[in-house]
Design a protein around this motif. Structure first.
Motif, PDB file in Angstrom:
ATOM      1  N   MET A 129       8.666   2.345  -8.735  1.00 29.13           N
ATOM      2  CA  MET A 129       7.470   3.321  -9.180  1.00 29.13           C
ATOM      3  C   MET A 129       6.101   2.557  -8.979  1.00 29.13           C
ATOM      4  O   MET A 129       5.241   3.011  -9.166  1.00 29.13           O
ATOM      5  CB  MET A 129       7.451   4.002 -10.582  1.00 29.13           C
ATOM      6  N   GLY A 130       6.217   1.412  -8.195  1.00 30.73           N
ATOM      7  CA  GLY A 130       5.146   0.526  -7.835  1.00 30.73           C
ATOM      8  C   GLY A 130       4.672   1.091  -6.599  1.00 30.73           C
ATOM      9  O   GLY A 130       4.651   2.480  -6.437  1.00 30.73           O
ATOM     10  N   MET A 131       4.005   0.263  -5.883  1.00 26.90           N
ATOM     11  CA  MET A 131       3.172   0.836  -4.562  1.00 26.90           C
ATOM     12  C   MET A 131       4.538   1.499  -3.447  1.00 26.90           C
ATOM     13  O   MET A 131       5.377   0.665  -3.268  1.00 26.90           O
ATOM     14  CB  MET A 131       2.630  -0.360  -4.044  1.00 26.90           C
ATOM     15  N   GLY A 132       3.898   2.340  -2.902  1.00 24.88           N
ATOM     16  CA  GLY A 132       4.705   2.863  -1.596  1.00 24.88           C
ATOM     17  C   GLY A 132       5.612   4.067  -2.179  1.00 24.88           C
ATOM     18  O   GLY A 132       5.627   4.353  -3.353  1.00 24.88           O
ATOM     19  N   GLU A 133       6.172   4.695  -0.960  1.00 20.12           N
ATOM     20  CA  GLU A 133       6.920   5.798  -1.167  1.00 20.12           C
ATOM     21  C   GLU A 133       8.404   5.311  -0.684  1.00 20.12           C
ATOM     22  O   GLU A 133       8.634   4.932   0.607  1.00 20.12           O
ATOM     23  CB  GLU A 133       6.624   6.800  -0.126  1.00 20.12           C
TER      24      GLU A 133
ATOM     25  N   ALA B  59      -2.412   0.924 -14.196  1.00 17.91           N
ATOM     26  CA  ALA B  59      -2.114   1.520 -13.161  1.00 17.91           C
ATOM     27  C   ALA B  59      -1.702   1.133 -11.797  1.00 17.91           C
ATOM     28  O   ALA B  59      -2.661   0.232 -11.297  1.00 17.91           O
ATOM     29  CB  ALA B  59      -3.164   2.549 -12.977  1.00 17.91           C
ATOM     30  N   CYS B  60      -0.788   1.894 -11.117  1.00 16.32           N
ATOM     31  CA  CYS B  60      -0.225   1.272  -9.969  1.00 16.32           C
ATOM     32  C   CYS B  60      -1.295   1.099  -8.809  1.00 16.32           C
ATOM     33  O   CYS B  60      -2.098   1.873  -8.407  1.00 16.32           O
ATOM     34  CB  CYS B  60       0.979   2.302  -9.548  1.00 16.32           C
ATOM     35  N   GLY B  61      -1.474  -0.146  -8.124  1.00 16.55           N
ATOM     36  CA  GLY B  61      -2.394  -0.304  -7.261  1.00 16.55           C
ATOM     37  C   GLY B  61      -3.727  -0.934  -7.478  1.00 16.55           C
ATOM     38  O   GLY B  61      -4.447  -1.069  -6.588  1.00 16.55           O
TER      39      GLY B  61
ATOM     40  N   GLY C 210       1.013  -1.243  -0.096  1.00 18.21           N
ATOM     41  CA  GLY C 210       0.191   0.104   0.179  1.00 18.21           C
ATOM     42  C   GLY C 210       0.889   1.139  -0.070  1.00 18.21           C
ATOM     43  O   GLY C 210       1.986   1.016  -0.331  1.00 18.21           O
ATOM     44  N   CYS C 211       0.418   2.433   0.301  1.00 19.16           N
ATOM     45  CA  CYS C 211       1.168   3.734   0.213  1.00 19.16           C
ATOM     46  C   CYS C 211       0.711   4.322   1.507  1.00 19.16           C
ATOM     47  O   CYS C 211      -0.666   4.947   1.629  1.00 19.16           O
ATOM     48  CB  CYS C 211       1.172   4.337  -1.001  1.00 19.16           C
ATOM     49  N   PRO C 212       1.452   5.022   2.106  1.00 27.73           N
ATOM     50  CA  PRO C 212       1.041   5.998   3.193  1.00 27.73           C
ATOM     51  C   PRO C 212       0.647   7.292   2.647  1.00 27.73           C
ATOM     52  O   PRO C 212       0.195   8.354   3.327  1.00 27.73           O
ATOM     53  CB  PRO C 212       2.081   6.119   4.008  1.00 27.73           C
ATOM     54  N   VAL C 213       1.077   7.770   1.310  1.00 26.02           N
ATOM     55  CA  VAL C 213       0.988   9.198   0.810  1.00 26.02           C
ATOM     56  C   VAL C 213      -0.323   9.332   0.524  1.00 26.02           C
ATOM     57  O   VAL C 213      -0.969  10.555   0.826  1.00 26.02           O
ATOM     58  CB  VAL C 213       1.922   9.413  -0.322  1.00 26.02           C
ATOM     59  N   GLY C 214      -1.059   8.404  -0.302  1.00 25.60           N
ATOM     60  CA  GLY C 214      -2.607   8.813  -0.586  1.00 25.60           C
ATOM     61  C   GLY C 214      -2.829   9.928  -1.524  1.00 25.60           C
ATOM     62  O   GLY C 214      -3.798  10.653  -1.605  1.00 25.60           O
ATOM     63  N   CYS C 215      -1.803   9.949  -2.602  1.00 21.67           N
ATOM     64  CA  CYS C 215      -2.132  10.716  -3.828  1.00 21.67           C
ATOM     65  C   CYS C 215      -3.598  10.484  -4.335  1.00 21.67           C
ATOM     66  O   CYS C 215      -4.070   9.362  -4.421  1.00 21.67           O
ATOM     67  CB  CYS C 215      -1.258  10.456  -4.890  1.00 21.67           C
ATOM     68  N   ARG C 216      -4.420  11.401  -4.332  1.00 22.42           N
ATOM     69  CA  ARG C 216      -5.769  11.617  -4.657  1.00 22.42           C
ATOM     70  C   ARG C 216      -6.096  10.640  -6.042  1.00 22.42           C
ATOM     71  O   ARG C 216      -7.355  10.410  -6.368  1.00 22.42           O
ATOM     72  CB  ARG C 216      -6.426  13.146  -4.968  1.00 22.42           C
ATOM     73  N   PHE C 217      -5.193  10.660  -6.985  1.00 20.14           N
ATOM     74  CA  PHE C 217      -5.447  10.172  -8.307  1.00 20.14           C
ATOM     75  C   PHE C 217      -4.774   8.467  -8.363  1.00 20.14           C
ATOM     76  O   PHE C 217      -5.055   7.836  -9.374  1.00 20.14           O
ATOM     77  CB  PHE C 217      -4.589  10.880  -9.293  1.00 20.14           C
ATOM     78  N   CYS C 218      -4.368   8.193  -7.173  1.00 18.69           N
ATOM     79  CA  CYS C 218      -3.774   6.748  -7.338  1.00 18.69           C
ATOM     80  C   CYS C 218      -4.337   5.678  -6.443  1.00 18.69           C
ATOM     81  O   CYS C 218      -4.851   5.760  -5.382  1.00 18.69           O
ATOM     82  CB  CYS C 218      -2.223   6.914  -6.654  1.00 18.69           C
ATOM     83  N   ALA C 219      -4.603   4.338  -7.076  1.00 18.03           N
ATOM     84  CA  ALA C 219      -5.052   3.226  -6.250  1.00 18.03           C
ATOM     85  C   ALA C 219      -4.292   2.797  -5.186  1.00 18.03           C
ATOM     86  O   ALA C 219      -4.947   2.238  -4.313  1.00 18.03           O
ATOM     87  CB  ALA C 219      -5.325   2.217  -7.577  1.00 18.03           C
ATOM     88  N   SER C 220      -2.991   3.054  -5.418  1.00 18.37           N
ATOM     89  CA  SER C 220      -2.183   2.416  -4.266  1.00 18.37           C
ATOM     90  C   SER C 220      -2.431   3.014  -3.031  1.00 18.37           C
ATOM     91  O   SER C 220      -2.413   2.165  -1.827  1.00 18.37           O
ATOM     92  CB  SER C 220      -0.803   2.589  -4.517  1.00 18.37           C
ATOM     93  N   GLY C 221      -2.784   4.250  -2.727  1.00 19.02           N
ATOM     94  CA  GLY C 221      -2.993   4.875  -1.402  1.00 19.02           C
ATOM     95  C   GLY C 221      -4.296   4.777  -0.876  1.00 19.02           C
ATOM     96  O   GLY C 221      -4.515   5.186   0.047  1.00 19.02           O
ATOM     97  N   LEU C 222      -5.325   4.019  -1.761  1.00 21.98           N
ATOM     98  CA  LEU C 222      -6.674   4.206  -1.238  1.00 21.98           C
ATOM     99  C   LEU C 222      -6.935   3.461   0.117  1.00 21.98           C
ATOM    100  O   LEU C 222      -7.794   4.030   0.933  1.00 21.98           O
ATOM    101  CB  LEU C 222      -7.615   3.465  -2.229  1.00 21.98           C
TER     102      LEU C 222
END
Ligand code: SF4
Length: 362
Positions: A172-176, A349-351, A126-138
């Protein structure tokens, strides 16, 4: 689920592997032989490792596990792009329970082209950043990946038919990646090492959303990796609307850290800019971005957004993308449009795969 006391092979570097062998009465050179089987020859089948004694192969079978994850999905797109959904066991367990999505899933992608085999890997579940356009941070972040689990993604992708040698790796996959910097750097050491996968450091790209302190630390990393900054908006106001972590550092602060990177390493930075239709793809945004890019002598990669179900952003029009690129080029900025249509039929698309698995409850 049972406790697994075996050593995870891919977590060890060569000195660690030599120490492991030595502690079990195996000769030091057995470590190199093992590394050659796993990394250079791409096999984990002990039966084929005929230069190791039968007694040592038996010992390895009991005390070493070569892979930690489980391949939950393996999708190949019509253009050859290949995407894996991997499940990772929770600490102290062997393998995830098949068919049940837990959030401990990550995605990795092989993107083949004529001259490259690029592995796009995840650094976190997953991802802690949560960019609004990205499925990884959902769904937020479930945890970090260890170095071995990052290496495992590249190793698994390399073994897929027709891939052979991986030439490039992009985080450039999931995560920061810089939020898990220590594991990422250990993984890069193995990916790069002559006893490991032997991938040139310059062909390994860390793509960060921008943590100035972590970028400064990365300047001292002994391997000459490539750095990409996911800017996605040319000013703070717009950036904060799509990247929650933009609250913590301004564009000028990021540019300062990038300038330090260039001064200390001599390596240019790439700015990643995802074009969101009607949001950040106007001519004035391109003009502003060209000023930002020139400040740090950066190249720009434009990425056309791939829509994600449930998220409110649209793919930009082809004409808008070309105008955007032209404005940057006319300002003297080296700009490329990334072929983001690749793998669209497998939700590249990532995630997206993980998001779907979690929504479906497994
Ligand atoms: S774009 Fe990158 S940093 Fe942002 S939520 Fe997705 S994976 Fe995380």
């Amino acid at each position: 689920m049972t406790q697994d006391a075996r050593t995870a092979f891919l977590e060890l570097d060569l000195p660690g592997l030599e120490a492991w062998c030595g502690a079990r009465g195996m000769p030091r050179f057995a470590a190199r032989q093992l590394a050659e089987w796993v990394y250079a020859k791409g096999t984990i089948d002990l039966g084929t490792m005929t230069n190791l004694s039968k007694a040592h192969r038996d010992l390895l079978a009991h005390e070493m596990r070569f892979l930690q994850g489980d391949e939950l999905r393996d999708l190949e797109a019509t253009d050859g792009t290949r995407k894996l959904l991997l499940g990772w066991p929770a600490p102290g367990v062997t393998l995830p329970v098949l068919g049940v999505a837990t959030g401990r899933e990550t995605e990795c992608v092989m993107i083949p082209s004529e001259e490259r085999r690029t592995a796009c890997v995840s650094s976190q579940m997953g991802c802690p950043v949560g960019c609004r356009f990205c499925a990884s941070g959902l769904e937020g972040v479930e945890g970090n990946l260890t170095a071995g689990r990052i290496v495992e993604q590249v190793w698994r992708l390399a073994r897929k038919p027709g891939v052979g040698r991986v030439t490039n790796v992009v985080f450039m996959g999931m995560g920061e990646p810089l939020a898990n910097a220590s594991a990422v750097m250990d993984a890069i050491r193995t990916l790069n090492a002559p006893w490991g996968l032997g991938i040139s450091a310059r062909k390994i790209t860390i793509s960060t959303v921008g943590l100035p302190t972590a970028i400064r630390k990365l300047c001292d990393f002994e391997l000459p990796v490539t750095l990409a900054l996911s800017l996605h908006a040319p000013n703070d106001e717009l950036r904060r609307r799509i990247i929650p972590w933009a609250e913590y550092s301004t564009v000028p602060e990021l540019l300062d850290a990038c300038q330090e990177w260039f001064r200390k390493t001599g390596r240019e930075i790439t700015l990643e800019y995802i074009l969101l239709g009607g949001f950040n793809d106007r001519r004035e945004h391109a003009e502003e971005l060209s000023r930002v890019a020139r400040t740090i002598r950066a190249n720009v990669n434009l990425i056309r957004y791939n829509e994600v179900d449930g998220l409110p952003f649209a793919r930009p029009g082809d004409d808008d993308v070309l105008v955007f690129q032209r404005v940057l080029r006319e300002a003297g900025v080296n700009t490329h449009i990334r072929a983001s249509r690749r793998g669209r039929d497998i939700k590249a698309a990532c995630g997206q795969l993980r998001h779907e698995a979690l929504r479906a409850g497994g």
